[in-house]
Design a protein around this motif. Structure first.
Motif, PDB file in Angstrom:
ATOM      1  N   VAL A 124      47.396  54.713  42.132  1.00 20.15           N
ATOM      2  CA  VAL A 124      46.183  53.904  41.990  1.00 20.15           C
ATOM      3  C   VAL A 124      46.541  52.423  42.016  1.00 20.15           C
ATOM      4  CG1 VAL A 124      44.233  53.373  40.489  1.00 20.15           C
ATOM      5  CG2 VAL A 124      45.064  55.714  40.643  1.00 20.15           C
ATOM      6  N   THR A 125      47.615  52.070  41.295  1.00 15.24           N
ATOM      7  CA  THR A 125      47.968  50.649  41.240  1.00 15.24           C
ATOM      8  C   THR A 125      48.428  50.134  42.594  1.00 15.24           C
ATOM      9  OG1 THR A 125      50.266  51.017  40.600  1.00 15.24           O
ATOM     10  CG2 THR A 125      48.681  50.798  38.832  1.00 15.24           C
ATOM     11  N   ILE A 126      49.048  51.005  43.382  1.00 15.75           N
ATOM     12  CA  ILE A 126      49.488  50.559  44.710  1.00 15.75           C
ATOM     13  C   ILE A 126      48.281  50.182  45.556  1.00 15.75           C
ATOM     14  CG2 ILE A 126      50.513  51.367  46.872  1.00 15.75           C
ATOM     15  CD1 ILE A 126      52.613  52.765  45.247  1.00 15.75           C
ATOM     16  N   TYR A 127      47.240  50.990  45.491  1.00 16.07           N
ATOM     17  CA  TYR A 127      46.029  50.650  46.247  1.00 16.07           C
ATOM     18  C   TYR A 127      45.402  49.382  45.691  1.00 16.07           C
ATOM     19  CZ  TYR A 127      46.235  55.236  48.452  1.00 16.07           C
ATOM     20  OH  TYR A 127      46.629  56.327  49.162  1.00 16.07           O
ATOM     21  N   LYS A 128      45.411  49.268  44.371  1.00 13.08           N
ATOM     22  CA  LYS A 128      44.794  48.109  43.748  1.00 13.08           C
ATOM     23  C   LYS A 128      45.527  46.824  44.136  1.00 13.08           C
ATOM     24  CE  LYS A 128      43.045  46.663  39.307  1.00 13.08           C
ATOM     25  NZ  LYS A 128      43.233  46.691  37.878  1.00 13.08           N
ATOM     26  N   SER A 129      46.867  46.885  44.177  1.00  9.79           N
ATOM     27  CA  SER A 129      47.641  45.675  44.521  1.00  9.79           C
ATOM     28  C   SER A 129      47.322  45.182  45.906  1.00  9.79           C
ATOM     29  CB  SER A 129      49.148  45.926  44.501  1.00  9.79           C
ATOM     30  OG  SER A 129      49.518  46.718  43.455  1.00  9.79           O
ATOM     31  N   ILE A 133      40.270  48.496  46.845  1.00  6.90           N
ATOM     32  CA  ILE A 133      39.645  48.961  45.606  1.00  6.90           C
ATOM     33  C   ILE A 133      38.943  50.303  45.801  1.00  6.90           C
ATOM     34  CG2 ILE A 133      38.053  48.352  43.738  1.00  6.90           C
ATOM     35  CD1 ILE A 133      40.421  46.532  43.841  1.00  6.90           C
ATOM     36  N   ILE A 134      38.310  50.495  46.956  1.00  9.10           N
ATOM     37  CA  ILE A 134      37.599  51.763  47.180  1.00  9.10           C
ATOM     38  C   ILE A 134      38.578  52.939  47.125  1.00  9.10           C
ATOM     39  CG2 ILE A 134      35.980  52.962  48.695  1.00  9.10           C
ATOM     40  CD1 ILE A 134      34.819  50.357  48.034  1.00  9.10           C
ATOM     41  N   CYS A 158      36.515  51.958  34.767  1.00  6.00           N
ATOM     42  CA  CYS A 158      35.380  51.107  34.395  1.00  6.00           C
ATOM     43  C   CYS A 158      35.581  49.700  34.953  1.00  6.00           C
ATOM     44  CB  CYS A 158      35.255  51.077  32.869  1.00  6.00           C
ATOM     45  SG  CYS A 158      33.993  49.951  32.279  1.00  6.00           S
ATOM     46  N   ASP A 159      36.788  49.152  34.779  1.00  2.00           N
ATOM     47  CA  ASP A 159      37.073  47.810  35.302  1.00  2.00           C
ATOM     48  C   ASP A 159      36.906  47.758  36.817  1.00  2.00           C
ATOM     49  OD1 ASP A 159      39.797  47.029  32.966  1.00  2.00           O
ATOM     50  OD2 ASP A 159      37.624  46.915  32.789  1.00  2.00           O
ATOM     51  N   LEU A 160      37.376  48.798  37.490  1.00  5.56           N
ATOM     52  CA  LEU A 160      37.258  48.822  38.958  1.00  5.56           C
ATOM     53  C   LEU A 160      35.792  48.843  39.377  1.00  5.56           C
ATOM     54  CD1 LEU A 160      40.101  51.322  39.962  1.00  5.56           C
ATOM     55  CD2 LEU A 160      40.063  48.877  40.336  1.00  5.56           C
ATOM     56  N   TYR A 161      34.975  49.637  38.695  1.00  8.95           N
ATOM     57  CA  TYR A 161      33.553  49.689  39.037  1.00  8.95           C
ATOM     58  C   TYR A 161      32.864  48.359  38.754  1.00  8.95           C
ATOM     59  CZ  TYR A 161      33.318  54.712  40.039  1.00  8.95           C
ATOM     60  OH  TYR A 161      33.465  55.952  40.597  1.00  8.95           O
ATOM     61  N   ILE A 162      33.274  47.707  37.645  1.00  9.40           N
ATOM     62  CA  ILE A 162      32.679  46.402  37.335  1.00  9.40           C
ATOM     63  C   ILE A 162      32.988  45.417  38.458  1.00  9.40           C
ATOM     64  CG2 ILE A 162      32.791  44.402  35.790  1.00  9.40           C
ATOM     65  CD1 ILE A 162      33.096  46.301  33.473  1.00  9.40           C
TER      66      ILE A 162
ATOM     67  N   ALA B  85      41.057  32.660  40.695  1.00  3.40           N
ATOM     68  CA  ALA B  85      42.285  33.215  41.275  1.00  3.40           C
ATOM     69  C   ALA B  85      42.100  34.719  41.290  1.00  3.40           C
ATOM     70  CB  ALA B  85      43.496  32.837  40.438  1.00  3.40           C
ATOM     71  N   SER B  86      42.388  35.361  42.415  1.00  2.88           N
ATOM     72  CA  SER B  86      42.201  36.809  42.503  1.00  2.88           C
ATOM     73  C   SER B  86      43.337  37.543  41.829  1.00  2.88           C
ATOM     74  CB  SER B  86      42.156  37.234  43.967  1.00  2.88           C
ATOM     75  OG  SER B  86      41.117  36.584  44.614  1.00  2.88           O
ATOM     76  N   GLU B  87      43.077  38.789  41.476  1.00  3.33           N
ATOM     77  CA  GLU B  87      44.099  39.603  40.835  1.00  3.33           C
ATOM     78  C   GLU B  87      45.181  40.008  41.836  1.00  3.33           C
ATOM     79  OE1 GLU B  87      44.056  43.244  37.628  1.00  3.33           O
ATOM     80  OE2 GLU B  87      42.426  43.055  39.064  1.00  3.33           O
ATOM     81  N   ALA B  88      44.748  40.407  43.029  1.00  5.93           N
ATOM     82  CA  ALA B  88      45.705  40.846  44.047  1.00  5.93           C
ATOM     83  C   ALA B  88      46.350  39.614  44.660  1.00  5.93           C
ATOM     84  CB  ALA B  88      44.991  41.656  45.124  1.00  5.93           C
TER      85      ALA B  88
END
Lengths: 291, 198
Positions: A124-129, A133-134, A158-162, B85-88
């Motif tokens: 999940v974090t790899i996609y987030k980095s 996000i989807i 929750c944070d991702l949806y926000i 500033a973005s997170e990524a």
């Protein structure tokens, strides 16, 4: 980090504290390792491996690849077939933005051990980095279908949806968290914030009740107090509000204002009362369906 | 006729210190200009850091803006811009939340600027301003050229000054509005840091 830790035992205890509380003090961890603990590694015994892992992750956070490589090689020497160490290798690739390599290692780990939760979360974090996000949301929802009691994962979802402004789905995640911990004032406050942001009179009412509960459980939760004040004032000035609720709202907002001024004992407490109430109307950022 | 966007050393330093304090999350804040500023060429004299958690949630943002607005009226300033500033690390586009907030600011201060931090250009020894600016005018977002963004007194002096602050790790003492909400005694105006920055 003003205190100078000279004794390695103090440093070891501090790092242990941070490990237990899951604190993100990466710069300090690496500095303490370099200055103190690296020279006393032999004295740490079995705890030394946990410390190495902690320093490794902190070093990756600071992009200090020298320290990271040192820690990883020591861990690899001691635990050559360990899946946990393999995951750390994947994290190193992740830190170097070599996401394909990282994903390959993680997929291998998951194939060998389907119950390995940590590796799935790293995906999940790899996609987030990468800002995907989807995909991160999809990966995380798949994860939660299997590991549905993982509170950290629900919070992350929750944070991702926000961030995607999917308020209903974000609220759902907090509802799951509240099922686990109904007396956690932070979850209650978070739920109220999402409802407030959604907008609309009904959501305002819900937000106010959740803020009240949060403030009741922890009268020092500043966000809950502010939220209570905001929701009460908005409700009181809304035409849909019956007069009894208006009176209730005004009393609530007065209570919240008092609590806030008590918490802040300087002259700035003047900022809370009249000026804020005055400014209420001008600065609504949330959905315009408030009225 | 391009309009310039100038940042005082104080505003710029605060933006960078905020980014360094929370390198692992998205951060945002507002930019202040003198009251009655000519909105064609904006000069930002100060920056107020807002959040590093859940930037998309409305209630605390409203509370923060109210308090900042209150402060501005006493100090002869006005909320005139926004930074983010973005997170990524690679993300260079403003997200919908930033745009929404900046559009709101533009209702009160036309031609408000949205300053985006270029995460990749940040380093302990700053060699580039690491900012890009887009301006909201006539309902549209326009990217500003690099030449039209100036840090006062001049880019080099500002970069050296900020690098010194970073080497002293002053970002550890930096307070944003989220920190203030966690502990009301903390000063989101960062008055004590101001003297060290100048």
């Amino acid at each position: 980090m003003e205190k100078q830790y000279k004794h390695w035992e103090d440093v070891r205890d501090l790092l242990r504290n941070w490990r237990e509380e899951n604190c993100r003090q990466s710069e300090d961890v690496v500095d303490l390792w370099n200055e103190v603990l690296a020279n006393h590694f032999g004295k740490l015994g079995d705890e030394g491996w946990l410390v190495l892992e902690q320093v490794f992750i902190a070093a990756l956070d600071c992009h200090n690849m020298e320290v990271a490589n040192f820690c990883l090689s020591k861990l690899n020497q001691e635990f050559p077939d360990s899946l946990r160490v393999k995951r750390l290798k994947a994290m190193k690739y992740e830190a170097s933005e070599k996401y394909e390599h990282a994903l390959d290692i993680l997929d291998l780990i998951i194939k060998k051990d389907e119950t390995n939760a940590a590796s799935r979360k790293r995906k999940v974090t790899i996609y987030k980095s990468q800002g995907m996000i989807i995909e991160a949301i999809k990966e995380l929802t798949d994860y939660l279908r299997i590991f549905m009691a993982d509170q950290e994962a629900w919070m992350e979802l929750c944070d991702l949806y926000i961030s995607q402004q999917e308020w209903n789905k974000a609220a759902f995640c907090v509802e799951e968290l509240l099922l686990h911990s109904p007396f956690n004032h932070l979850y209650l406050q978070r739920y109220a914030e999402i409802k407030y942001t959604q907008g609309g009179y009904e959501n305002l009412e819900v937000a106010r009740s959740y803020y009240s509960q949060a403030a009741k459980l922890n009268p020092k939760n500043v966000r809950a107090l502010y939220g209570l004040m905001l929701t009460s004032v908005h409700m009181a000035s809304n035409s849909k509000c019956p007069s009894q609720k208006k009176k209730e709202s005004i009393k609530l907002s007065e209570w919240a204002t008092n609590q806030l001024s008590q918490l802040q004992d300087s002259n700035d407490s003047k900022l809370f009362s009249s000026q804020i109430l005055e400014g209420m109307g001008n600065l609504q950022i949330g959905n315009d369906s408030k009225n | 006729m391009a309009s310039t966007c100038e940042l005082s050393k104080l505003a710029y330093s605060k933006i960078i210190l905020h980014a360094f304090k929370y390198p692992h999350t998205a951060i945002n804040g507002v930019l202040l200009a003198n009251e009655g500023s000519n909105s064609q060429s904006v000069k930002y004299v100060d920056a107020i850091p807002l959040f590093h958690h859940n930037l998309g949630l409305a209630p605390m943002l409203e509370v923060a803006l109210m308090q900042i607005d209150s402060y501005c009226r006493t100090a002869g300033l006005v909320i005139a811009g926004y930074y983010h500033a973005s997170e990524a690390v690679a993300e260079m586009n403003p997200d919908p939340v930033s745009q929404k907030i900046c559009e709101k600011i533009a209702e009160y201060f036309p031609n408000a600027c949205l300053v985006l931090i270029n995460n990749r250009q940040l380093s302990m020894q700053m060699t580039q301003t690491s900012l890009s600016v887009i301006q909201y005018s006539d309902g549209k977002w326009k990217v500003k050229d690099k030449e039209n963004l100036k840090i006062l007194p001049n880019n080099e002096a500002a970069l050296n000054s900020v690098s010194t602050l970073l080497s002293k790790k002053l970002y550890k003492k930096f307070v944003d509005f989220d920190d203030h909400l966690d502990d009301v005694q903390q000063d989101w105006l960062n008055v004590s840091l101001k003297s060290m920055i100048d």
